[in-house]
Scaffold this motif. Sequence first.
Motif, PDB file in Angstrom:
ATOM      1  N   GLN A 203      -5.710  -3.276   3.632  1.00  0.00           N
ATOM      2  CA  GLN A 203      -4.967  -4.359   2.983  1.00  0.00           C
ATOM      3  C   GLN A 203      -4.732  -5.518   3.964  1.00  0.00           C
ATOM      4  O   GLN A 203      -4.927  -6.682   3.630  1.00  0.00           O
ATOM      5  CB  GLN A 203      -3.626  -3.828   2.447  1.00  0.00           C
ATOM      6  CG  GLN A 203      -2.790  -4.862   1.719  1.00  0.00           C
ATOM      7  CD  GLN A 203      -3.481  -5.375   0.454  1.00  0.00           C
ATOM      8  OE1 GLN A 203      -4.127  -4.600  -0.259  1.00  0.00           O
ATOM      9  NE2 GLN A 203      -3.387  -6.666   0.196  1.00  0.00           N
TER      10      GLN A 203
ATOM     11  N   THR B 173       0.838  -1.212   0.000  1.00  0.00           N
ATOM     12  CA  THR B 173       0.000   0.000   0.000  1.00  0.00           C
ATOM     13  C   THR B 173       0.868   1.255   0.000  1.00  0.00           C
ATOM     14  O   THR B 173       0.363   2.365   0.097  1.00  0.00           O
ATOM     15  CB  THR B 173      -1.005   0.036   1.174  1.00  0.00           C
ATOM     16  OG1 THR B 173      -0.289   0.192   2.408  1.00  0.00           O
ATOM     17  CG2 THR B 173      -1.851  -1.231   1.213  1.00  0.00           C
TER      18      THR B 173
ATOM     19  N   THR C 298      -7.158  -1.221  -2.048  1.00  0.00           N
ATOM     20  CA  THR C 298      -6.251  -2.316  -1.707  1.00  0.00           C
ATOM     21  C   THR C 298      -5.833  -2.945  -3.035  1.00  0.00           C
ATOM     22  O   THR C 298      -6.336  -2.561  -4.096  1.00  0.00           O
ATOM     23  CB  THR C 298      -6.944  -3.411  -0.849  1.00  0.00           C
ATOM     24  OG1 THR C 298      -7.954  -4.025  -1.639  1.00  0.00           O
ATOM     25  CG2 THR C 298      -7.551  -2.836   0.415  1.00  0.00           C
TER      26      THR C 298
ATOM     27  N   THR D 214      -4.867  -1.659  -8.454  1.00  0.00           N
ATOM     28  CA  THR D 214      -5.508  -1.232  -7.210  1.00  0.00           C
ATOM     29  C   THR D 214      -7.024  -1.285  -7.369  1.00  0.00           C
ATOM     30  O   THR D 214      -7.549  -1.003  -8.438  1.00  0.00           O
ATOM     31  CB  THR D 214      -5.088   0.198  -6.825  1.00  0.00           C
ATOM     32  OG1 THR D 214      -5.510   1.101  -7.854  1.00  0.00           O
ATOM     33  CG2 THR D 214      -3.589   0.310  -6.660  1.00  0.00           C
TER      34      THR D 214
ATOM     35  N   GLU E 140       2.006   0.429   7.082  1.00  0.00           N
ATOM     36  CA  GLU E 140       1.917  -1.034   7.132  1.00  0.00           C
ATOM     37  C   GLU E 140       2.706  -1.591   8.321  1.00  0.00           C
ATOM     38  O   GLU E 140       2.378  -2.642   8.853  1.00  0.00           O
ATOM     39  CB  GLU E 140       2.443  -1.655   5.826  1.00  0.00           C
ATOM     40  CG  GLU E 140       1.504  -1.394   4.670  1.00  0.00           C
ATOM     41  CD  GLU E 140       1.945  -2.078   3.381  1.00  0.00           C
ATOM     42  OE1 GLU E 140       2.721  -3.047   3.435  1.00  0.00           O
ATOM     43  OE2 GLU E 140       1.490  -1.626   2.318  1.00  0.00           O
TER      44      GLU E 140
ATOM     45  N   ARG F 117      -5.571   2.723   4.449  1.00  0.00           N
ATOM     46  CA  ARG F 117      -5.240   1.821   3.349  1.00  0.00           C
ATOM     47  C   ARG F 117      -4.410   0.637   3.850  1.00  0.00           C
ATOM     48  O   ARG F 117      -4.630  -0.513   3.453  1.00  0.00           O
ATOM     49  CB  ARG F 117      -4.491   2.590   2.268  1.00  0.00           C
ATOM     50  CG  ARG F 117      -4.452   1.888   0.939  1.00  0.00           C
ATOM     51  CD  ARG F 117      -3.919   2.809  -0.143  1.00  0.00           C
ATOM     52  NE  ARG F 117      -2.578   3.264   0.110  1.00  0.00           N
ATOM     53  CZ  ARG F 117      -2.224   4.504   0.406  1.00  0.00           C
ATOM     54  NH1 ARG F 117      -3.113   5.470   0.483  1.00  0.00           N
ATOM     55  NH2 ARG F 117      -0.968   4.822   0.638  1.00  0.00           N
TER      56      ARG F 117
END
Length: 419
Positions: free
Chosen positions: A139, A102, A162, A394, A107, A135
């Motif tokens: 994901q 992402t 995602t 995406t 993350e 985001r």
Amino acid sequence: MGEYQLNCPACSEIIFSNDWLPQCSTHSGLLRAEYFTEQLTVRSNLPGMFRFIDWLPVQKPIQTDSRPVTFQCPPISKMLGLPNLWLTFTGWAPDFNCYAKTGSFKELEAYPTISRLSNLRDRTLVIASAGNTGRAFAQTAAETGVNVVLVIPESSVSSLWTISSNHENITLISVSGDYADAISVASKICSLDGYIPEGGAKNIARRDGMGTTMLDAAVTIGRIPDRYFQAVGSGTGGIAAWEASLRLMRDGRFGQTLPKLNLVQNQPFTPMASAWNRRSRTITAEDMPDADRSVSAVYSPVLTNRAPPYEISGGVFDAMTACGGDFHSVSNSDAKAAFKIFDEVTGVDLDPAAAVALAVLIQAAENKTIDSDETVVLNLTGGGYRRIAEDLGTVPIKVYENVPPEISLDKLRSILEVF
Ligand SMILES: *Cc1c(COP(=O)(O)O)cnc(C)c1O
Ligand SMILES: [Zn+2]
């Protein structure tokens, strides 16, 4: 792996608690995980960032390639006259072995948070986001099946996607307002049965996940750097860099000096830079004049937190005080110029926030405020979106409901069908 006790930074009390967001009974400070494993073993057989599981508050890794990657980029080092410059990148750049799908270091927060949640699987995690955090969690939720509610300002809808089309367990609520309004709607949702807040800076999985940037830099370089550059909105990454450095010092193999923090905000919205530069522990109205307009005027919207963990014990003010360094701010045009330079040299489109950090490093090199022999880590917190679209594709997440900022709890209850 990842066994720890919690310390209160205000009273040094050891706290034993399995609460999701544990608190000292007398202080509101950010509790810190003290890992029983004093020396870090990099477990490169584990997926992605979980190579640092010794110092993550989780029991089990999640399958992912996502991790910070530290490397040198000779043309950038040469341009800046900084031979000991290291880039730590978390985004999508296969040429540099970076595979965060992402595109941002959020993350590093999402994976350990969702792993830590594993014994609260019946709950729905609520995340307020200006875009990148939402985001990253979307994901991770799509990959693991955890239920999430994402609350974002209307203007961020296009950054919610995602790379997988499985969005069944993702509920996206947009708010006709800004990030501050999204935060307030999210906190209302958290008062409903079955919903728990992600927790922001108070979430140790978030901080220690972001701290893997410093860990990756130190194990790659062989030492704690002299300086750490990062663009900040909440400043959690700065706190995390400080905490990770303390652990590295206790480890003993990476030096005994904290890195100077060079944290950066995007003009005209610079509350922490302004408060720090007058050495104030509190952010006041004078630090964010004309806030509504300034928030909407920045190049990097993810840097517009109005209530960052700045004055709280163990927060940004304490991190800056302990580490020393500088709080900077840069203009949109300087950040855009930095974006362009990096794109031309490496072919990677930086996240605007990462360009904000690079812009200040360019200025520092030009003004010779850093010595050319210093070991500098630039945390490039995101980028590679063009290649993500090309390499992975995406899938936009559909808005489940758009709500006004002042929405009532009853309305939210009926939207989310909580009875
Ligand atoms: C959230 C974010 C930041 C700021 O992070 P904090 O440490 O929480 O202030 C910087 N860059 C990117 C790309 C981000 O998404
Ligand atoms: Zn305490």
